[in-house]
Design an enzyme around this catalytic site. Structure first.
Site, PDB file in Angstrom:
ATOM      1  N   ASN A   9       0.870  -1.175   0.000  1.00 42.43           N
ATOM      2  CA  ASN A   9       0.000   0.000   0.000  1.00 42.43           C
ATOM      3  C   ASN A   9       0.910   1.229   0.000  1.00 42.43           C
ATOM      4  OD1 ASN A   9      -1.817   2.043   0.460  1.00 42.43           O
ATOM      5  ND2 ASN A   9      -2.217   1.508   2.599  1.00 42.43           N
ATOM      6  N   TRP A  10       1.009   1.855  -1.176  1.00 39.34           N
ATOM      7  CA  TRP A  10       1.926   3.012  -1.290  1.00 39.34           C
ATOM      8  C   TRP A  10       1.351   4.276  -0.667  1.00 39.34           C
ATOM      9  CZ3 TRP A  10       4.058   2.811  -7.036  1.00 39.34           C
ATOM     10  CH2 TRP A  10       4.947   1.727  -7.139  1.00 39.34           C
ATOM     11  N   LYS A  11       0.076   4.257  -0.329  1.00 45.28           N
ATOM     12  CA  LYS A  11      -0.597   5.453   0.202  1.00 45.28           C
ATOM     13  C   LYS A  11      -0.354   6.644  -0.748  1.00 45.28           C
ATOM     14  CE  LYS A  11       0.363   3.629   4.754  1.00 45.28           C
ATOM     15  NZ  LYS A  11       0.205   3.833   6.166  1.00 45.28           N
ATOM     16  N   HIS A  95      -9.524   1.264   4.881  1.00 45.24           N
ATOM     17  CA  HIS A  95      -8.236   1.513   5.555  1.00 45.24           C
ATOM     18  C   HIS A  95      -8.458   2.492   6.717  1.00 45.24           C
ATOM     19  CE1 HIS A  95      -4.103   2.716   6.325  1.00 45.24           C
ATOM     20  NE2 HIS A  95      -3.743   1.616   5.689  1.00 45.24           N
ATOM     21  N   GLU A  97      -6.809   4.918   7.753  1.00 41.29           N
ATOM     22  CA  GLU A  97      -6.576   6.334   7.441  1.00 41.29           C
ATOM     23  C   GLU A  97      -7.830   6.945   6.813  1.00 41.29           C
ATOM     24  OE1 GLU A  97      -2.938   5.690   5.304  1.00 41.29           O
ATOM     25  OE2 GLU A  97      -1.951   5.215   7.197  1.00 41.29           O
ATOM     26  N   GLU A 167      -5.392  -4.757  10.707  1.00 44.58           N
ATOM     27  CA  GLU A 167      -4.371  -3.721  10.886  1.00 44.58           C
ATOM     28  C   GLU A 167      -4.660  -2.934  12.160  1.00 44.58           C
ATOM     29  OE1 GLU A 167      -2.364  -2.717   6.892  1.00 44.58           O
ATOM     30  OE2 GLU A 167      -4.001  -1.311   7.212  1.00 44.58           O
ATOM     31  N   GLY A 173       2.469   2.458  10.512  1.00 48.76           N
ATOM     32  CA  GLY A 173       3.416   3.550  10.294  1.00 48.76           C
ATOM     33  C   GLY A 173       4.160   3.990  11.543  1.00 48.76           C
ATOM     34  N   SER A 213       3.496  -2.031  10.340  1.00 44.89           N
ATOM     35  CA  SER A 213       4.954  -2.056  10.512  1.00 44.89           C
ATOM     36  C   SER A 213       5.577  -3.408  10.161  1.00 44.89           C
ATOM     37  CB  SER A 213       5.328  -1.610  11.931  1.00 44.89           C
ATOM     38  OG  SER A 213       4.891  -0.277  12.149  1.00 44.89           O
ATOM     39  N   GLY A 234       2.870  -0.917   4.250  1.00 50.10           N
ATOM     40  CA  GLY A 234       2.957   0.484   3.847  1.00 50.10           C
ATOM     41  C   GLY A 234       4.403   0.878   3.600  1.00 50.10           C
ATOM     42  N   GLY A 235       5.021   1.498   4.596  1.00 46.60           N
ATOM     43  CA  GLY A 235       6.362   2.090   4.464  1.00 46.60           C
ATOM     44  C   GLY A 235       7.404   1.171   3.836  1.00 46.60           C
TER      45      GLY A 235
HETATM   46  C1  PEP Z   1      -0.729   0.310   5.927  1.00 43.13           C
HETATM   47  O1  PEP Z   1      -0.777   1.475   5.597  1.00 43.13           O
HETATM   48  O2  PEP Z   1      -1.627  -0.454   5.552  1.00 43.13           O
HETATM   49  C2  PEP Z   1       0.385  -0.142   6.752  1.00 43.13           C
HETATM   50  C3  PEP Z   1       0.309  -1.306   7.308  1.00 43.13           C
HETATM   51  O3  PEP Z   1       1.439   0.733   6.907  1.00 43.13           O
HETATM   52  P1  PEP Z   1       2.892   0.398   7.570  1.00 43.13           P
HETATM   53  O4  PEP Z   1       3.361  -0.898   6.988  1.00 43.13           O
HETATM   54  O5  PEP Z   1       3.745   1.555   7.181  1.00 43.13           O
HETATM   55  O6  PEP Z   1       2.673   0.285   9.031  1.00 43.13           O
END
Ligand code: PEP
Length: 251
Positions: A9-11, A95, A97, A167, A173, A213, A234-235
């Site tokens: 997930n590049w957001k 999600h 966010e 999640e 993040g 994470s 994500g990251g």
């Molecule tokens: C996400 O945005 O779905 C996520 C899990 O982010 P991260 O891996 O950065 O925690």
């Protein structure tokens, strides 16, 4: 047997040239595709270009959102058919966010899931508790309420195709990932909700990811758990080598 699914997930990251550089640098994963499904979900602005470049390497592409209507006066929104027409297979919905920053309700997410399924897109439905909810012992209740509201009136066959990403909001993040045991325990709770709602057969088919994470160093440990069928990342998905080593954690 459930095939693991590792999704990026590049957001709101990467311009078109940056996305093209990722696609060029990403390995061809077709030789792994019997064992693991790889998905990248870029922003809308580079979805078509990334779909063209990555599909050829055995990587499926997904959107990060859609609007639950076929077409019309919805300025700034993108329809499921538009997403499907450029070769996307998946769409991330619910999600945290979007739930917390943009105020999306379970009812609205449910409308989006219905429209995604109607157009042949596979939803990756995110559920998870905040830190406050966790500390007050509400993790199970919160996840079940989100599942109930988001999957309302979704028939069995469609529910079996849907991917769920557990999640925990406090792990997204932050670098503070859930322990492998906690992730397995909550994901089992999610699977049990499917048993109660749709029966054993559907529950055994549905793929449930952990997200929060996930990194190259911890991906394999999550994947060793009996109910964890993948990761939403994500990251650590923004660089090809990092994401590839997470994908390999599923082997
Ligand atoms: C996400 O945005 O779905 C996520 C899990 O982010 P991260 O891996 O950065 O925690």
């Amino acid at each position: 047997m459930r095939k693991p699914i590792m999704a990026a997930n590049w957001k709101m990251n990467k311009t078109l040239p940056e996305a093209a550089a990722f696609a060029q640098g990403m390995a061809d994963v077709r030789s792994l595709s019997d064992k693991v499904e790889t998905v990248v979900c870029p922003p809308f602005t580079c979805l078509a270009a990334v779909a063209d470049a990555l599909t050829a390497k055995g990587i499926a592409v997904g959107a990060q959102n859609l609007y639950p209507a076929d077409k019309g006066a919805f300025t700034g929104e993108v329809s499921p058919e538009m997403i499907r027409s450029i070769g996307c297979v998946y769409v991330i919905l619910g999600h945290s966010e979007r739930r917390h920053i943009l105020g999306e309700s379970n009812g609205f997410i449910n409308e989006k899931i219905k429209k995604a399924l109607e157009h042949g897109l596979i939803p990756i439905l995110c559920v998870g508790e905040t830190l406050e909810e966790r500390q007050s012992g509400k993790t199970k209740e919160v996840c079940e309420t989100q599942l109930e509201g988001s999957l309302k009136e979704i028939p069995k066959e469609a529910a079996a195709r849907t991917v769920v990403a557990y999640e925990p909001v406090w792990a997204i993040g932050t670098g503070v990932n859930a322990s492998v045991q906690d992730a397995q325990e909550t994901i089992l709770t999610v699977r049990n909700w499917f048993v109660q709602t749709y029966g054993q057969e559907t529950a055994a088919q549905v793929r449930i990811q952990y997200g929060g994470s996930v990194k190259p160093e911890n991906a394999a440990e999550y994947m060793s758990q009996p109910d964890i069928d993948g990761a939403l990342v994500g990251g650590a998905s923004l660089e090809p080598d990092s994401f590839l080593s997470i994908v390999k954690g599923a082997l």
